[in-house]
Design a protein around this motif. Structure first.
Motif, mmCIF file in Angstrom:
data_model
loop_
_atom_site.group_PDB
_atom_site.id
_atom_site.type_symbol
_atom_site.label_atom_id
_atom_site.label_comp_id
_atom_site.label_asym_id
_atom_site.label_seq_id
_atom_site.Cartn_x
_atom_site.Cartn_y
_atom_site.Cartn_z
ATOM 1 N N SER A 1 43.334 61.154 23.352
ATOM 2 C CA SER A 1 44.414 60.899 24.315
ATOM 3 C C SER A 1 45.782 61.267 23.736
ATOM 4 C CB SER A 1 44.414 59.428 24.747
ATOM 5 O OG SER A 1 44.614 58.584 23.627
ATOM 6 N N THR A 2 45.881 61.295 22.405
ATOM 7 C CA THR A 2 47.092 61.789 21.740
ATOM 8 C C THR A 2 47.080 63.309 21.812
ATOM 9 O OG1 THR A 2 47.156 59.916 20.233
ATOM 10 C CG2 THR A 2 48.323 61.898 19.549
ATOM 11 N N LYS A 3 48.238 63.915 21.914
ATOM 12 C CA LYS A 3 48.313 65.370 21.991
ATOM 13 C C LYS A 3 48.198 65.986 20.595
ATOM 14 C CE LYS A 3 51.046 69.216 23.830
ATOM 15 N NZ LYS A 3 50.786 70.057 22.643
ATOM 16 N N TYR A 4 47.173 66.814 20.412
ATOM 17 C CA TYR A 4 46.978 67.538 19.164
ATOM 18 C C TYR A 4 47.011 69.034 19.440
ATOM 19 C CZ TYR A 4 45.056 62.996 17.804
ATOM 20 O OH TYR A 4 44.883 61.664 17.583
ATOM 21 N N ASP A 5 47.494 69.781 18.473
ATOM 22 C CA ASP A 5 47.459 71.237 18.588
ATOM 23 C C ASP A 5 46.081 71.772 18.250
ATOM 24 O OD1 ASP A 5 50.384 71.911 19.094
ATOM 25 O OD2 ASP A 5 50.523 70.644 17.316
ATOM 26 N N LEU A 6 45.317 70.988 17.500
ATOM 27 C CA LEU A 6 43.994 71.435 17.062
ATOM 28 C C LEU A 6 43.201 70.234 16.562
ATOM 29 C CD1 LEU A 6 42.205 73.985 16.456
ATOM 30 C CD2 LEU A 6 43.202 73.949 14.152
ATOM 31 N N VAL A 7 41.893 70.251 16.819
ATOM 32 C CA VAL A 7 40.971 69.240 16.284
ATOM 33 C C VAL A 7 40.031 69.939 15.311
ATOM 34 C CG1 VAL A 7 39.047 67.701 16.851
ATOM 35 C CG2 VAL A 7 41.094 67.741 18.304
ATOM 36 N N ILE A 8 39.800 69.326 14.165
ATOM 37 C CA ILE A 8 38.897 69.901 13.170
ATOM 38 C C ILE A 8 37.754 68.926 12.927
ATOM 39 C CG2 ILE A 8 38.703 70.940 10.884
ATOM 40 C CD1 ILE A 8 41.705 71.371 10.907
ATOM 41 N N SER B 1 53.291 71.463 13.839
ATOM 42 C CA SER B 1 51.955 71.246 14.393
ATOM 43 C C SER B 1 51.391 69.874 14.033
ATOM 44 C CB SER B 1 50.991 72.325 13.890
ATOM 45 O OG SER B 1 51.414 73.608 14.282
ATOM 46 N N HIS B 2 50.522 69.378 14.919
ATOM 47 C CA HIS B 2 49.828 68.100 14.709
ATOM 48 C C HIS B 2 48.331 68.350 14.827
ATOM 49 C CE1 HIS B 2 49.289 63.597 16.018
ATOM 50 N NE2 HIS B 2 48.672 63.878 14.880
ATOM 51 N N VAL B 3 47.606 68.036 13.772
ATOM 52 C CA VAL B 3 46.164 68.289 13.700
ATOM 53 C C VAL B 3 45.415 66.974 13.560
ATOM 54 C CG1 VAL B 3 44.362 69.234 12.200
ATOM 55 C CG2 VAL B 3 46.338 70.630 12.766
ATOM 56 N N LEU B 4 44.255 66.890 14.226
ATOM 57 C CA LEU B 4 43.345 65.758 14.055
ATOM 58 C C LEU B 4 42.156 66.213 13.221
ATOM 59 C CD1 LEU B 4 42.137 62.919 14.740
ATOM 60 C CD2 LEU B 4 41.170 63.971 16.801
ATOM 61 N N VAL B 5 41.898 65.519 12.126
ATOM 62 C CA VAL B 5 40.727 65.778 11.287
ATOM 63 C C VAL B 5 39.762 64.613 11.457
ATOM 64 C CG1 VAL B 5 39.870 66.135 8.942
ATOM 65 C CG2 VAL B 5 42.081 67.105 9.629
ATOM 66 N N ILE B 6 38.576 64.915 11.958
ATOM 67 C CA ILE B 6 37.575 63.878 12.203
ATOM 68 C C ILE B 6 36.573 63.885 11.055
ATOM 69 C CG2 ILE B 6 35.860 62.965 13.808
ATOM 70 C CD1 ILE B 6 37.258 64.556 16.023
ATOM 71 N N GLY B 7 36.625 62.836 10.248
ATOM 72 C CA GLY B 7 35.772 62.740 9.069
ATOM 73 C C GLY B 7 36.514 63.189 7.823
ATOM 74 N N VAL B 8 36.629 62.321 6.819
ATOM 75 C CA VAL B 8 37.342 62.693 5.598
ATOM 76 C C VAL B 8 36.418 62.596 4.382
ATOM 77 C CG1 VAL B 8 39.627 62.167 6.474
ATOM 78 C CG2 VAL B 8 38.319 60.352 5.348
ATOM 79 N N GLY B 9 35.177 63.059 4.598
ATOM 80 C CA GLY B 9 34.230 63.137 3.501
ATOM 81 C C GLY B 9 34.379 64.463 2.778
#
Length: 237
Positions: free
Chosen positions: A109-116, A25-33
């Motif tokens: 635009s990149t393919k992610y399985d999930l965005v967090i 799986s490939h996940v995007l995490v927006i914000g690393v605070g």
């Protein structure tokens, strides 16, 4: 598959099949605070295949009480540089991508399985919600302030962020104000987001979209609320 994951492989809901799904799986995490540091740490240590981290801030001294991956020597350093270093030391098998910029829809635009969504800014949260809805990407909303945290898994058939909190209600609810943060609620909320991601990526049929989880760690209160999808919701328009 390596024996570093032995304890989670023994869990019947995960097992070898679930772990293999997770590792692909490939996940995007927006914000690393606050939220993002917990989410990233737990997913990387559990063996996520690939994770992309988006942020643009530097580490500040006031971050350290609630952002678990940063230490005093990171203060003044770009967050992505610091977090990438700590995460790669935790699990060198995971592919970690960093994107040093503010959020904009082109990252999807990149393919992610999930965005967090681990941001602390409601206008940005609304934009993430709208973009994910438009592009058919499932995402996990999370927010916390004072002693309360909230998490919800969102897909294209469920209630979305604007169903939960219509934009016109934000000022009245006070959700855009900085009212302080109990560091323990950040840990709980981030862990819930990571748990939700882990469950979806290993067994997607078992996830409940549109159910808001609300936690109050001062009163030790835990609630689940089914959110109805609004007929006139503009979240995906």
């Amino acid at each position: 598959m390596t024996n570093r994951y032995d304890r989670q492989l023994k869990i019947k809901q995960i097992g070898t099949v679930g772990q293999e799904k997770f590792e692909s799986s490939h996940v995007l995490v927006i914000g690393v605070g606050g939220l993002g540091s917990f989410v990233s740490s737990e997913l990387v240590k559990a063996g996520i295949g690939e994770i992309t981290l988006l942020d643009f801030d530097d580490v500040e001294l006031t971050n350290l009480h609630r952002q678990n991956l940063y230490v005093e020597s990171d203060v003044g350093t770009n967050k992505l540089t610091a977090i990438n270093n700590h995460l790669q030391q935790a699990n060198s098998n995971v592919k970690i991508n960093t994107v040093n910029k503010k959020y904009s829809a082109d990252i999807l635009s990149t393919k992610y399985d999930l965005v967090i969504d681990c941001t602390d800014n409601f206008p940005v949260k609304y934009q993430i919600n709208e973009d994910c809805q438009k592009m058919g990407i499932k995402h996990i909303f999370g927010t916390c302030a004072a002693n309360q945290g909230q998490v919800m898994f969102i897909d294209q058939d469920s209630a979305c962020l604007e169903c939960l909190y219509p934009k016109e209600d934000i000022a009245r609810l006070g959700l855009s104000k900085n009212i302080g943060t109990n560091p323990m609620i950040v840990a709980i909320t981030g862990s819930l987001q990571a748990s939700m991601a882990f469950k979806y990526l290993t067994d997607p049929q078992k996830i409940s979209a549109g159910t808001l989880i609300v936690v109050d760690n001062w009163n030790f209160d835990f609630r689940k609320i089914h959110v109805k999808k609004r007929k006139n919701c503009s979240g995906g328009k």
